[in-house]
Scaffold this motif. Structure first.
Motif, PDB file in Angstrom:
ATOM      1  N   MET A  84       0.833  -1.195   0.000  1.00 28.75           N
ATOM      2  CA  MET A  84       0.000   0.000   0.000  1.00 28.75           C
ATOM      3  C   MET A  84       0.874   1.254   0.000  1.00 28.75           C
ATOM      4  SD  MET A  84      -3.044  -1.144   2.643  1.00 28.75           S
ATOM      5  CE  MET A  84      -3.979   0.350   2.303  1.00 28.75           C
ATOM      6  N   ARG A  85       1.951   1.230   0.762  1.00 24.30           N
ATOM      7  CA  ARG A  85       2.878   2.373   0.747  1.00 24.30           C
ATOM      8  C   ARG A  85       3.540   2.507  -0.622  1.00 24.30           C
ATOM      9  NH1 ARG A  85       3.632  -0.222   5.694  1.00 24.30           N
ATOM     10  NH2 ARG A  85       3.404   1.076   7.565  1.00 24.30           N
ATOM     11  N   GLY A 121       2.483   1.510  -3.521  1.00 22.13           N
ATOM     12  CA  GLY A 121       1.523   1.980  -4.519  1.00 22.13           C
ATOM     13  C   GLY A 121       1.287   3.472  -4.415  1.00 22.13           C
ATOM     14  N   SER A 122       1.177   3.983  -3.186  1.00 20.89           N
ATOM     15  CA  SER A 122       0.964   5.420  -3.006  1.00 20.89           C
ATOM     16  C   SER A 122       2.178   6.217  -3.470  1.00 20.89           C
ATOM     17  CB  SER A 122       0.662   5.717  -1.543  1.00 20.89           C
ATOM     18  OG  SER A 122       0.560   7.107  -1.314  1.00 20.89           O
ATOM     19  N   LEU A 123       3.374   5.765  -3.091  1.00 23.03           N
ATOM     20  CA  LEU A 123       4.592   6.474  -3.510  1.00 23.03           C
ATOM     21  C   LEU A 123       4.782   6.371  -5.025  1.00 23.03           C
ATOM     22  CD1 LEU A 123       6.989   5.303  -0.646  1.00 23.03           C
ATOM     23  CD2 LEU A 123       5.928   7.561  -0.907  1.00 23.03           C
ATOM     24  N   LEU A 148       2.481   6.404  -7.220  1.00 27.21           N
ATOM     25  CA  LEU A 148       1.557   7.331  -7.872  1.00 27.21           C
ATOM     26  C   LEU A 148       1.950   8.786  -7.683  1.00 27.21           C
ATOM     27  CD1 LEU A 148      -1.853   5.615  -7.014  1.00 27.21           C
ATOM     28  CD2 LEU A 148      -0.707   5.707  -9.236  1.00 27.21           C
ATOM     29  N   ALA A 180       2.719  10.345  -4.581  1.00 25.92           N
ATOM     30  CA  ALA A 180       2.449  10.933  -3.267  1.00 25.92           C
ATOM     31  C   ALA A 180       3.749  11.033  -2.466  1.00 25.92           C
ATOM     32  CB  ALA A 180       1.429  10.085  -2.506  1.00 25.92           C
ATOM     33  N   GLU A 218       2.098  12.457   2.732  1.00 27.53           N
ATOM     34  CA  GLU A 218       0.770  12.212   2.166  1.00 27.53           C
ATOM     35  C   GLU A 218       0.420  10.732   2.229  1.00 27.53           C
ATOM     36  OE1 GLU A 218       0.535  15.797  -1.161  1.00 27.53           O
ATOM     37  OE2 GLU A 218       1.339  13.822  -1.712  1.00 27.53           O
ATOM     38  N   THR A 219       1.396   9.873   2.039  1.00 26.37           N
ATOM     39  CA  THR A 219       1.154   8.434   2.148  1.00 26.37           C
ATOM     40  C   THR A 219       0.724   8.058   3.558  1.00 26.37           C
ATOM     41  OG1 THR A 219       2.774   7.979   0.402  1.00 26.37           O
ATOM     42  CG2 THR A 219       2.209   6.167   1.893  1.00 26.37           C
ATOM     43  N   GLN A 254      -2.927   9.696   4.153  1.00 23.55           N
ATOM     44  CA  GLN A 254      -4.048   9.275   3.308  1.00 23.55           C
ATOM     45  C   GLN A 254      -4.114   7.768   3.071  1.00 23.55           C
ATOM     46  OE1 GLN A 254      -4.026  11.589  -0.296  1.00 23.55           O
ATOM     47  NE2 GLN A 254      -3.703  13.520   0.778  1.00 23.55           N
ATOM     48  N   VAL A 255      -3.081   7.046   3.405  1.00 21.94           N
ATOM     49  CA  VAL A 255      -3.072   5.606   3.149  1.00 21.94           C
ATOM     50  C   VAL A 255      -2.832   4.814   4.438  1.00 21.94           C
ATOM     51  CG1 VAL A 255      -1.946   3.720   1.903  1.00 21.94           C
ATOM     52  CG2 VAL A 255      -2.306   5.930   0.773  1.00 21.94           C
ATOM     53  N   TYR A 313     -11.813  -0.386   4.809  1.00 23.66           N
ATOM     54  CA  TYR A 313     -10.441  -0.368   4.286  1.00 23.66           C
ATOM     55  C   TYR A 313      -9.896  -1.731   3.927  1.00 23.66           C
ATOM     56  CZ  TYR A 313     -10.369   4.483   5.774  1.00 23.66           C
ATOM     57  OH  TYR A 313     -10.649   5.800   5.904  1.00 23.66           O
TER      58      TYR A 313
END
Length: 492
Positions: free
Chosen positions: A374-375, A377-379, A381, A383, A387-388, A391-392, A491
């Motif tokens: 999950m981290r 994927g956010s990074l 994209l 972020a 923000e990760t 928001q995640v 979630y």
């Protein structure tokens, strides 16, 4: 035979049963283990457990039941006049202490068994005789109490003898029965696994039965309290002023001041513990390197190992005077907000420090449990790390974090020593955090401290307070479960 010696004998019988069971199984198979239904060790375990478990169960039940039966029989020997001078439970504690003193005197040779059984208060200094062997009695001994103690001692000796004989017979008989059944075709593994399963179920049931026992004791004593004191005055009363002058006629036992103090101090503690603990968990899990984490997390968790009495002394001797120097009339601010060392803010700050490891350690473990994918994927994209986290990571870990916070809240609500030393003993409804207040737990302790007469509302109110606290904590746990399930579905 003392219980420790009896347990050692049971252990020896169990070991002997294991060795003999294993040996008999191998002998029945002519030494060829392949002819046995189960491994040889299972036959040994079967013999050991068949003798040990029933005997240990009888020993435990007998040890718990014997004092109750003896007290029930001996209490009839106390006359009404003597029993009216104080609570019967206090008199029975004197009876047990005197019986133990007679045993000590006999063991040390100061008295013979016949002298201890026939001793009277007429012409005999009972207190002086027992004081000579190091047994101190707090009050004069009446003939009724001495007779009850002698009967208690005799009944205890007889009960211990019967207990020893019965337990040893069950252990030896169970082991012999298991050895008789030990053959090559006996399904020892199945029997042992069923027995172990029964033991595990019994062990798991202890927690449930203990909870039921606690709840029932609270319910029965709470009902008895409401027979003596109006429920409406208790739940909606705004004054806490117990009076021990006689049957509670002049007492005002309102719950609201104590409940307000409990929630107020807990709220201040959570204001301190939640931000610091959560930020510390985020730093340790997301930003700190391995070396910093290996050093900082154990150091932070040291706070959880400090006894609460030490926190209470810290609040009384350090935090309270320091706050008074700032917010007192002669303090740095020049305002007289705080008139004493004890206050809501004093207890709340120190309690918040105590709760930091509860929040930080649990939150840290929960945040680390969030999948690394999950981290990533956010990074991936675009972020940023912050923000990760916002928001995640935190939304994914929110159910566990809420559970950690509510666990800390339950710990704060049940705290006693910090409140006693840091918040004072005044039950009041006030918004000023610099005033002294008290909590439900502190008053439970104060109402049951000393020689309490459990037939009075002033003593029974402690059980009503405990029941109220139990209901509040149960509601808090139900709310936490609701929050966790709601956000977990969101979630996952």
């Amino acid at each position: 035979m003392p219980i420790l010696t009896l347990l050692i004998v049971l252990a020896i019988i169990a070991v002997a049963g294991y060795v003999l069971g294993r040996k008999r199984a191998m002998a029945s198979a002519d030494g060829d283990m392949r002819k046995l239904h189960s491994l040889p060790s299972y036959y040994g375990y079967n013999a050991a457990l068949t003798g040990l478990v029933p005997a240990a169960l009888v020993l435990a039940v007998w040890t718990i039941a014997q004092p109750m039966v003896l007290q029930s029989n001996v209490s009839d020997m106390i006359t009404t006049e003597v029993a009216d001078d104080g609570a019967l439970s206090l008199i029975m504690s004197d009876v047990r202490r005197l019986a133990d003193g007679l045993d000590t005197a006999v063991a040390q040779g100061a008295l013979s068994s016949a002298e201890a059984a026939n001793m009277t208060t007429e012409g005999t200094d009972v207190r002086g005789t027992l004081a000579g062997v190091g047994v101190a009695l707090g009050s004069e001994v009446s003939q009724d109490v001495l007779g009850a103690a002698q009967a208690y001692r005799a009944g205890s000796a007889t009960g211990n003898l019967i207990k020893t004989v019965l337990v040893l017979m069950i252990a030896i008989g169970g082991t012999s029965f298991a050895l008789m059944k030990t053959t090559a075709t006996f399904r020892a593994r199945n029997t042992v696994e069923r027995g172990v399963m029964a033991v595990l179920i019994a062990a798991a049931s202890i927690a449930i039965l203990t909870t039921i026992g606690i709840v029932l004791s609270l319910v029965f004593n709470t009902v008895e309290f409401f027979r003596l004191y109006p429920a409406m005055d208790f739940f909606f009363g705004t004054t806490w002023q117990p009076s021990f002058s006689g049957r509670g006629g002049a007492s005002e036992l309102g719950l609201l001041p104590l409940l307000w103090g409990t929630l107020y101090i807990s709220f201040v503690a959570l204001l301190v513990a939640v931000p610091i603990g959560l930020f510390a968990a985020i730093y340790l899990s997301e930003y700190a390197g391995p070396r910093v984490r290996a050093f900082a997390k154990p150091l932070l968790e040291v706070l959880a190992g400090i006894p609460t009495i030490v926190y209470g002394l810290f609040a009384l001797l350090v935090v309270g005077p320091m706050l008074k120097d700032v917010f007192g009339g002669d303090g740095a601010l020049g305002v007289a907000w705080m008139t004493g060392d004890r206050s809501v803010i004093t207890a709340g700050l120190v309690m918040g420090i105590m709760l930091i490891p509860f929040v930080s350690s649990l939150s840290d473990d929960i945040i680390n449990a969030v999948p690394q994918s999950m981290r990533d994927g956010s990074l991936g994209l675009g972020a940023t790390p912050s923000e990760t986290i916002r928001q995640v990571v935190l939304p994914a870990a929110l159910p566990g974090i809420v559970g950690a916070i509510l666990l800390a809240a339950s710990r704060a609500i049940g705290e006693t020593m910090i409140v006693v030393l840091g918040a004072g003993a005044a039950g009041r409804l006030d918004l000023n955090p610099f005033e002294a207040m008290t909590t439900v737990t502190a008053k439970i302790v104060s109402q049951l401290t000393g020689d309490s007469d459990f037939s009075s509302p002033e003593a029974l109110v402690a059980f009503a307070l405990g029941m109220s606290l139990f209901v509040i904590t149960l509601g808090l746990n139900v709310f936490a479960l609701f929050i966790v399930r709601k956000y977990r579905e969101q979630y996952e």
